[in-house]
Design a protein around this motif. Structure first.
Motif, PDB file in Angstrom:
ATOM      1  N   VAL A  80       1.096   5.043   1.070  1.00 49.87           N
ATOM      2  CA  VAL A  80       0.407   5.958   1.973  1.00 49.87           C
ATOM      3  C   VAL A  80       1.115   7.304   1.966  1.00 49.87           C
ATOM      4  O   VAL A  80       2.286   7.412   1.625  1.00 49.87           O
ATOM      5  CB  VAL A  80       0.328   5.401   3.414  1.00 49.87           C
ATOM      6  N   GLN A 122       0.854  -1.179   0.000  1.00 48.39           N
ATOM      7  CA  GLN A 122       0.000   0.000   0.000  1.00 48.39           C
ATOM      8  C   GLN A 122       0.892   1.232   0.000  1.00 48.39           C
ATOM      9  O   GLN A 122       1.893   1.285   0.718  1.00 48.39           O
ATOM     10  CB  GLN A 122      -0.883  -0.018   1.253  1.00 48.39           C
ATOM     11  N   ILE A 127      -1.945   3.116   8.541  1.00 49.49           N
ATOM     12  CA  ILE A 127      -2.201   1.988   7.646  1.00 49.49           C
ATOM     13  C   ILE A 127      -3.435   1.248   8.144  1.00 49.49           C
ATOM     14  O   ILE A 127      -3.504   0.843   9.306  1.00 49.49           O
ATOM     15  CB  ILE A 127      -1.000   1.025   7.603  1.00 49.49           C
TER      16      ILE A 127
END
Length: 78
Positions: free
Chosen positions: A8, A6, A17
């Motif tokens: 971010v 992911q 997260i």
């Protein structure tokens, strides 16, 4: 092993997260790397090769090499 990736945004030197609902691990290892160019270009020759191999497999799925046999073959060639 469960894993996901992911990207971010860092705000005030902090990140947040949110894990997927089905992520079941009680502990995780976190590795922080600066995000690279978000556009990742796969060379056309590589896409062509994957398509060709996929077509060959779909035409004859029984005619595949066992990974152990493949690795032994490579090792013997070295």
């Amino acid at each position: 092993m469960e894993a996901f990736r992911q990207t971010v945004t860092v705000k005030n030197h902090k990140i947040s997260i949110t894990l997927p609902e089905d992520f079941s691990s009680e502990e995780v290892d976190v590795i922080i790397l600066p995000s690279q160019n978000k556009e990742f270009n796969i060379p056309q020759w590589q896409m062509d090769q994957v398509r060709e191999r996929t077509e060959k497999y779909l035409k004859n799925p029984e005619n595949v090499t066992n990974i152990d046999d493949f690795l032994n073959e490579i090792e013997n060639e070295l």
